[in-house]
Design a protein around this motif. Structure first.
Motif, PDB file in Angstrom:
ATOM      1  N   ASN A   1      -2.827  -7.093  -7.207  1.00 37.97           N
ATOM      2  CA  ASN A   1      -4.761  -7.194  -6.166  1.00 37.97           C
ATOM      3  C   ASN A   1      -5.556  -6.224  -5.845  1.00 37.97           C
ATOM      4  N   GLN A   2      -7.290  -6.680  -7.105  1.00 41.46           N
ATOM      5  CA  GLN A   2      -7.941  -6.813  -6.655  1.00 41.46           C
ATOM      6  C   GLN A   2      -8.936  -6.242  -5.646  1.00 41.46           C
ATOM      7  N   TYR A   3      -9.947  -6.386  -4.674  1.00 40.06           N
ATOM      8  CA  TYR A   3     -10.145  -7.030  -4.029  1.00 40.06           C
ATOM      9  C   TYR A   3     -11.685  -6.581  -3.889  1.00 40.06           C
ATOM     10  N   PRO A   4     -13.158  -6.457  -3.046  1.00 39.89           N
ATOM     11  CA  PRO A   4     -13.806  -6.436  -3.190  1.00 39.89           C
ATOM     12  C   PRO A   4     -14.307  -5.147  -2.213  1.00 39.89           C
ATOM     13  N   GLY A   5     -14.707  -4.422  -2.710  1.00 42.43           N
ATOM     14  CA  GLY A   5     -15.395  -3.452  -1.631  1.00 42.43           C
ATOM     15  C   GLY A   5     -14.589  -1.926  -1.883  1.00 42.43           C
ATOM     16  N   GLY A   6     -14.797  -1.077  -1.642  1.00 44.66           N
ATOM     17  CA  GLY A   6     -14.442   0.626  -1.759  1.00 44.66           C
ATOM     18  C   GLY A   6     -12.834   0.970  -1.375  1.00 44.66           C
ATOM     19  N   HIS A   7     -12.236   2.275  -0.838  1.00 47.68           N
ATOM     20  CA  HIS A   7     -11.006   3.005  -0.549  1.00 47.68           C
ATOM     21  C   HIS A   7     -10.833   2.493   0.318  1.00 47.68           C
ATOM     22  N   ALA A   8     -11.170   2.029   1.638  1.00 47.84           N
ATOM     23  CA  ALA A   8     -10.385   1.969   2.660  1.00 47.84           C
ATOM     24  C   ALA A   8      -9.743   0.742   2.889  1.00 47.84           C
ATOM     25  N   LEU A   9      -8.588   0.566   3.485  1.00 46.30           N
ATOM     26  CA  LEU A   9      -7.886  -0.859   3.949  1.00 46.30           C
ATOM     27  C   LEU A   9      -8.765  -1.615   4.665  1.00 46.30           C
ATOM     28  N   THR A  10      -8.883  -2.612   4.279  1.00 50.13           N
ATOM     29  CA  THR A  10      -9.429  -3.913   5.043  1.00 50.13           C
ATOM     30  C   THR A  10      -8.576  -5.096   5.843  1.00 50.13           C
ATOM     31  N   LYS A  11      -8.973  -5.509   6.899  1.00 51.92           N
ATOM     32  CA  LYS A  11      -7.990  -6.815   7.708  1.00 51.92           C
ATOM     33  C   LYS A  11      -7.163  -7.873   5.910  1.00 51.92           C
ATOM     34  N   GLU A  12      -7.814  -8.292   5.586  1.00 51.95           N
ATOM     35  CA  GLU A  12      -8.066  -8.997   4.456  1.00 51.95           C
ATOM     36  C   GLU A  12      -6.504  -8.215   3.421  1.00 51.95           C
ATOM     37  N   ARG A  13      -6.662  -7.108   3.002  1.00 49.86           N
ATOM     38  CA  ARG A  13      -5.373  -6.008   2.445  1.00 49.86           C
ATOM     39  C   ARG A  13      -4.474  -6.415   2.954  1.00 49.86           C
ATOM     40  N   PHE A  14      -4.750  -5.694   4.037  1.00 46.47           N
ATOM     41  CA  PHE A  14      -3.848  -5.524   5.535  1.00 46.47           C
ATOM     42  C   PHE A  14      -2.404  -6.698   5.503  1.00 46.47           C
ATOM     43  N   CYS A  15      -2.975  -7.712   5.870  1.00 43.04           N
ATOM     44  CA  CYS A  15      -2.160  -8.747   5.938  1.00 43.04           C
ATOM     45  C   CYS A  15      -1.628  -9.095   4.557  1.00 43.04           C
ATOM     46  N   ASP A  16      -2.178  -8.821   3.828  1.00 44.94           N
ATOM     47  CA  ASP A  16      -1.762  -9.038   2.456  1.00 44.94           C
ATOM     48  C   ASP A  16      -0.111  -8.209   1.475  1.00 44.94           C
ATOM     49  N   ILE A  17      -0.461  -7.297   1.904  1.00 43.05           N
ATOM     50  CA  ILE A  17       0.583  -6.038   1.975  1.00 43.05           C
ATOM     51  C   ILE A  17       1.707  -6.672   2.852  1.00 43.05           C
ATOM     52  N   ILE A  18       1.147  -6.942   3.355  1.00 48.32           N
ATOM     53  CA  ILE A  18       2.324  -7.764   5.052  1.00 48.32           C
ATOM     54  C   ILE A  18       3.098  -8.597   3.824  1.00 48.32           C
ATOM     55  N   GLU A  19       2.442  -9.935   4.253  1.00 46.47           N
ATOM     56  CA  GLU A  19       2.912 -11.188   3.260  1.00 46.47           C
ATOM     57  C   GLU A  19       3.435 -11.052   1.879  1.00 46.47           C
ATOM     58  N   TRP A  20       2.832  -9.805   0.964  1.00 48.22           N
ATOM     59  CA  TRP A  20       3.954  -9.633  -0.557  1.00 48.22           C
ATOM     60  C   TRP A  20       5.560  -9.024   0.340  1.00 48.22           C
ATOM     61  N   LEU A  21       5.422  -7.988   1.444  1.00 48.16           N
ATOM     62  CA  LEU A  21       6.411  -7.461   1.506  1.00 48.16           C
ATOM     63  C   LEU A  21       7.423  -8.284   1.729  1.00 48.16           C
ATOM     64  N   CYS A  22       6.818  -9.427   2.807  1.00 51.31           N
ATOM     65  CA  CYS A  22       7.702 -10.584   3.513  1.00 51.31           C
ATOM     66  C   CYS A  22       8.422 -11.220   2.391  1.00 51.31           C
ATOM     67  N   ALA A  23       7.331 -11.677   1.589  1.00 50.36           N
ATOM     68  CA  ALA A  23       7.720 -12.801   0.364  1.00 50.36           C
ATOM     69  C   ALA A  23       8.551 -12.335  -0.556  1.00 50.36           C
ATOM     70  N   ASN A  24       8.190 -11.118  -1.318  1.00 47.48           N
ATOM     71  CA  ASN A  24       9.241 -10.092  -1.838  1.00 47.48           C
ATOM     72  C   ASN A  24      10.907 -10.031  -1.477  1.00 47.48           C
ATOM     73  N   ASN A  25      10.566 -10.053  -0.345  1.00 49.85           N
ATOM     74  CA  ASN A  25      12.222  -9.691   0.389  1.00 49.85           C
ATOM     75  C   ASN A  25      13.208 -10.549   0.526  1.00 49.85           C
ATOM     76  N   ASN A  26      12.221 -11.785   0.877  1.00 53.17           N
ATOM     77  CA  ASN A  26      13.278 -13.189   0.612  1.00 53.17           C
ATOM     78  C   ASN A  26      13.733 -13.197  -0.118  1.00 53.17           C
ATOM     79  N   GLU A  27      13.341 -13.412  -1.891  1.00 56.83           N
ATOM     80  CA  GLU A  27      13.301 -12.984  -3.087  1.00 56.83           C
ATOM     81  C   GLU A  27      14.418 -12.522  -3.562  1.00 56.83           C
ATOM     82  N   ILE A  28      14.309 -11.352  -2.628  1.00 58.70           N
ATOM     83  CA  ILE A  28      15.134 -10.256  -3.103  1.00 58.70           C
ATOM     84  C   ILE A  28      16.775 -10.626  -2.629  1.00 58.70           C
ATOM     85  N   LYS A  29      16.583 -11.144  -1.357  1.00 60.31           N
ATOM     86  CA  LYS A  29      17.751 -11.232  -0.827  1.00 60.31           C
ATOM     87  C   LYS A  29      18.228 -12.983  -1.192  1.00 60.31           C
ATOM     88  N   ASN A  30      17.348 -13.908  -1.866  1.00 57.41           N
ATOM     89  CA  ASN A  30      18.343 -14.572  -2.152  1.00 57.41           C
ATOM     90  C   ASN A  30      18.730 -14.338  -3.566  1.00 57.41           C
TER      91      ASN A  30
END
Length: 323
Positions: A288-317
């Motif tokens: 996932n590539q985003y506009p901007g520089g090095h620092a995390l943004t709210k969008e990146r933060f939320c997308d990371i959380i969402e990806w971790l939750c979604a992939n854990n559900n797949e691993i669980k299933n």
């Protein structure tokens, strides 16, 4: 480690060679890592324990976060950033200090993850002398230099400590050892890439702001974090080789278009895609590539959380075995 992960012979050999260059033993991990609870605090949706445990002769200070319900939960080892702030470490990851967009620990704990957030060597409670102004940097620098003089490497210490954390998580009551992952930004993301390449117990990984080859850094005069100063490593390997060693497990790379520390993330993904393709696991490698520089943004933060939750559900299933 973790014999259920399918890999190619070339990938196996590369992992062994990389481990050998750093000095990491890929034998069976320790049976357990005992920890001592120093303090416990009940927060909204989780409990935060300040703990201490031994790792290769050193005491590691960490926060261990337990969600309200424990029943074969996923677990995650979160590595803090560097940002020239050695006084911050586990506390920033747990939302007690620093940048709120680094506080992945509480968010993931509220979503059912058991979270381990340790201090890396020379950070927060693992600093030797906090009274001398400017000493934090030089202590870190000396930790690298002293090891190199002895034929040892700071990366070996960082990864051995991280592997101790994975061992601790894998033996906790209520944790599913097949659903253990790791996450980090910047320095933390770099640790994620080396750790995940070498420790096959890790089922999913997210590295933010760290996908930049040594070749690109040298060409563009970009600094190299001290733990990554591994003599002769770049003579044979680069970051895309680490990503290849993670295949076929799930990996999310997060980069910024103007971030010098993840400048050629797309190239790294392209290079590693062949091994993921051979293992019929291209969907497990995401960038996932985003506009901007090095620092995390709210969008990146939320997308990371969402990806971790979604992939854990797949691993669980589906289970950890991909093919």
């Amino acid at each position: 480690m973790g014999g259920s992960v399918i890999e190619t012979e070339s990938e196996k050999l590369m992992r062994q060679e990389i481990a050998g260059m750093i000095g990491i033993e890929l034998s069976e991990p320790a049976l357990n890592v005992e920890y001592e609870v120093l303090e416990s605090v009940q927060e909204n949706g989780y409990t935060r324990h300040c703990i201490e445990y031994d790792s290769y002769g050193d005491k590691v200070s960490a926060y261990l976060l337990f969600p309200e319900i424990l029943d074969h939960n996923p677990a995650i080892l979160i590595h803090h950033q560097h940002n020239r702030e050695h006084h911050l470490g586990k506390s920033e990851v747990c939302g007690l200090a620093g940048d709120p967009l680094q506080a992945f620990g509480p968010e993931l704990a509220k979503k059912g993850f058991v979270v381990l957030a340790p201090d890396s060597i020379c950070f927060e409670d693992r600093r030797k002398d906090t009274s001398v102004q400017g000493f934090d940097f030089w202590q870190h620098f000396d930790e690298m230099c002293y090891r190199i003089l002895k034929g040892d490497y700071l990366m070996k210490k960082v990864i051995n400590d991280a592997m101790s954390g994975i061992t601790l998580l894998s033996h906790l009551d209520g944790v599913n050892p097949k659903r253990i992952g790791t996450l980090g930004h910047s320095y933390g993301g770099n640790t994620v890439l080396f750790l995940s390449a070498l420790d096959q117990r890790i089922a999913y990984s997210c590295a933010s702001g760290s996908a930049c080859t040594f070749e690109n850094r040298i060409k563009n005069n970009v600094g190299i974090e001290m733990a990554s100063v591994i003599p002769n490593f770049h003579g044979k390997y680069d970051i895309y080789d680490l990503v290849s060693c993670i295949a076929p497990r799930r990996l999310l790379l997060v980069s910024g278009e103007e971030d010098k520390d993840s400048r050629d993330a797309s190239y790294i993904v392209e290079k590693a895609s062949s091994i993921y393709g051979k293992l019929d696991a291209l969907n497990n490698l995401q960038h996932n590539q985003y506009p901007g520089g090095h620092a995390l943004t709210k969008e990146r933060f939320c997308d990371i959380i969402e990806w971790l939750c979604a992939n854990n559900n797949e691993i669980k299933n589906t289970g950890r075995k991909v093919l």
